[in-house]
Design a protein around this motif. Structure first.
Motif, mmCIF file in Angstrom:
data_model
loop_
_atom_site.group_PDB
_atom_site.id
_atom_site.type_symbol
_atom_site.label_atom_id
_atom_site.label_comp_id
_atom_site.label_asym_id
_atom_site.label_seq_id
_atom_site.Cartn_x
_atom_site.Cartn_y
_atom_site.Cartn_z
ATOM 1 N N VAL A 144 -4.740 -7.195 -2.170
ATOM 2 C CA VAL A 144 -3.939 -7.319 -3.393
ATOM 3 C C VAL A 144 -3.633 -8.802 -3.643
ATOM 4 O O VAL A 144 -4.049 -9.358 -4.649
ATOM 5 C CB VAL A 144 -2.657 -6.466 -3.385
ATOM 6 N N LYS B 124 0.830 -1.219 0.000
ATOM 7 C CA LYS B 124 0.000 0.000 0.000
ATOM 8 C C LYS B 124 0.860 1.262 0.000
ATOM 9 O O LYS B 124 0.564 2.227 -0.710
ATOM 10 C CB LYS B 124 -0.940 -0.026 1.206
ATOM 11 N N CYS C 171 -4.269 -9.424 -12.871
ATOM 12 C CA CYS C 171 -4.883 -8.639 -11.790
ATOM 13 C C CYS C 171 -6.401 -8.742 -11.836
ATOM 14 O O CYS C 171 -7.057 -8.834 -10.797
ATOM 15 C CB CYS C 171 -4.446 -7.187 -11.879
ATOM 16 N N LYS D 210 2.601 1.503 -3.416
ATOM 17 C CA LYS D 210 1.688 1.359 -4.571
ATOM 18 C C LYS D 210 2.308 0.445 -5.614
ATOM 19 O O LYS D 210 2.358 0.744 -6.813
ATOM 20 C CB LYS D 210 1.349 2.730 -5.164
ATOM 21 N N LEU E 261 -4.238 -0.354 -8.889
ATOM 22 C CA LEU E 261 -4.616 -0.296 -7.463
ATOM 23 C C LEU E 261 -5.635 0.812 -7.173
ATOM 24 O O LEU E 261 -6.279 0.808 -6.124
ATOM 25 C CB LEU E 261 -3.379 -0.083 -6.590
ATOM 26 N N GLU F 240 0.172 0.955 -9.956
ATOM 27 C CA GLU F 240 -0.497 2.062 -9.245
ATOM 28 C C GLU F 240 -1.861 2.341 -9.879
ATOM 29 O O GLU F 240 -2.857 2.547 -9.167
ATOM 30 C CB GLU F 240 0.396 3.308 -9.269
#
Lengths: 270, 270
Positions: free
Chosen positions: A231, A11, A223, A14, A269, A266
């Motif tokens: 994640v 986190k 992802c 990122k 996310l 990033e």
């Protein structure tokens, strides 16, 4: 390192990038060969250039063992350098070990105690008592092969075992092992469509994902199907980053490649 | 070493004994700990005492890696000592390696070229391209896990895959790999009744058999079902021989145990 510390690092940075330190003397910039320990110097430069973009480094032990005692020294210097200078980094010994119980205990001692890696990759073929000695270490992580990124993955891993593929059986069975909360799994990026099924079996586990880039896997696909609330992914890139250039600018070019991946991560996310 | 040289050695020595050099500093005679390299000194004494009774030595790499660089040095000194003094001995690096192609090539280089072992044990889970890099070396041998001697063997190896057990599928599939004539297989002695079925699939291959003695397997049972016209078996014994005594007479006692096994083998070979 605890799993929560790994999540916090992801986190903060990122990024869920793991850089594979698969160092081949034939591929590194030739000016380094004049130094006393070219492999360590190469790793140090790559780490210095990328440690704010990557959450993990993964030396593959084969590339060190190939140089005998000198290689083992380079490995030891590399892990010590990371632990001393970047204690937040999640370190992976990509060793793919596994043996009968008392022998696996010796491997666990080698990588968790002597070298002080946070994690090690292991092979599942010998079953429960070959993996549990690794799982016994607190705040250490055992990353078991499930579905790998190579062609040979289809030789055995995807065979139908009583109505389900072997790799799924491996995932399912391992959940019952002692200290299974210390398990993570290797799942190759070249098989992104499999992630949906895998997440049904191990929704919360971290997955180490090789095969993005050089081996053809897609980050966004992985992802899309593989990410969870924490994640839950470590995306490995080796050659695309560390061999981005083989000139004196190799570290700078490695950073550029790592930055590209971190930017993509990033975005994902957000 | 060629397979024929191994067979000739077995006939000359009337033995198919492999001694496992799984050296644990907590188990060796304590007077050795004062020496500079206790592991090597222990191995040297064991080898000196048993080399006419054994056809093979098998250091398990875990026991060396657990001591870091010093351990790797002990391993290197041990293999060099065998190669220099007993070039007829068949050496096995019990390493259970296996990775994607370019990585397996590095492991093969480490053990076949740098350390100059005659053979290495490998794991099958990653399939063809993880094993073929080992098979590419002429007069070197790749000993793949088929059915191991531990309890965890029943977790995956004996699962039913399209009507046959996984380990049989592993044997069958591997016969089609390039240079498969360089393959041998690990089959645990604790499962002697399986040898009949295994011999139907790989009648001519050498089998490395752990689990006689300490793990409960029976030599006569294994030979009854597993032996072929060229013997085709290497029976490993580790702890029962090397830890026969932990006093100053350890080498002498190791010889006594090895001699017992060699005598049994000579009887069987008649």
């Amino acid at each position: 390192m605890t799993t929560q510390q790994l999540i916090d690092q992801i986190k903060n940075k990122k990024s869920f990038l793991c850089v594979g330190l698969d160092v081949d003397l034939n591929k590194i910039p030739q000016h380094l060969l004049a130094l006393e320990d070219p492999i360590f110097e190469f790793n140090k430069a790559i780490i210095d250039a990328t440690h704010d973009l990557a959450v993990s480094y993964k030396p593959n032990t084969a590339f060190y063992e190939a140089y005998g005692i000198k290689g083992w020294q380079s490995l030891e210097k590399t892990i010590n350098y990371i632990n001393e200078n970047h204690p937040d980094i999640f370190t992976i010994a990509d060793a793919k070990r596994g043996d009968i119980g008392n022998t696996s205990s010796m491997y666990a001692k080698a990588f968790f105690e002597d070298l002080n890696f946070d994690s090690i990759t292991v092979a599942p073929y010998m079953g429960k008592d070959s993996v549990e000695p690794f799982l016994a270490f607190e705040n250490k992580h055992t990353i078991m092969l499930a579905l790998t990124s190579n062609e040979g993955a289809f030789d055995f891993q995807t065979l139908n075992v009583d109505g389900t593929e072997l790799y799924k059986q491996v995932l399912e069975t391992s959940k019952n092992w002692k200290n299974s909360e210390n398990l993570m799994y290797v799942v190759g990026a070249t098989k992104a469509e499999y992630f949906t099924e895998i997440r049904k079996i191990v929704p919360d586990s971290f997955l180490l994902v090789p095969g993005v880039g050089a081996q053809g896997g897609s980050l966004s696909e992985v992802c899309k199907y593989g990410m969870n609330a924490n994640v839950g992914l470590l995306i490995n890139s080796s050659r695309a980053i560390i061999y981005a250039s083989n000139g004196t600018d190799f570290a700078e070019k490695a950073r550029e490649e790592a930055l590209k991946m971190q930017h993509e991560m990033e975005e994902i996310l957000k």
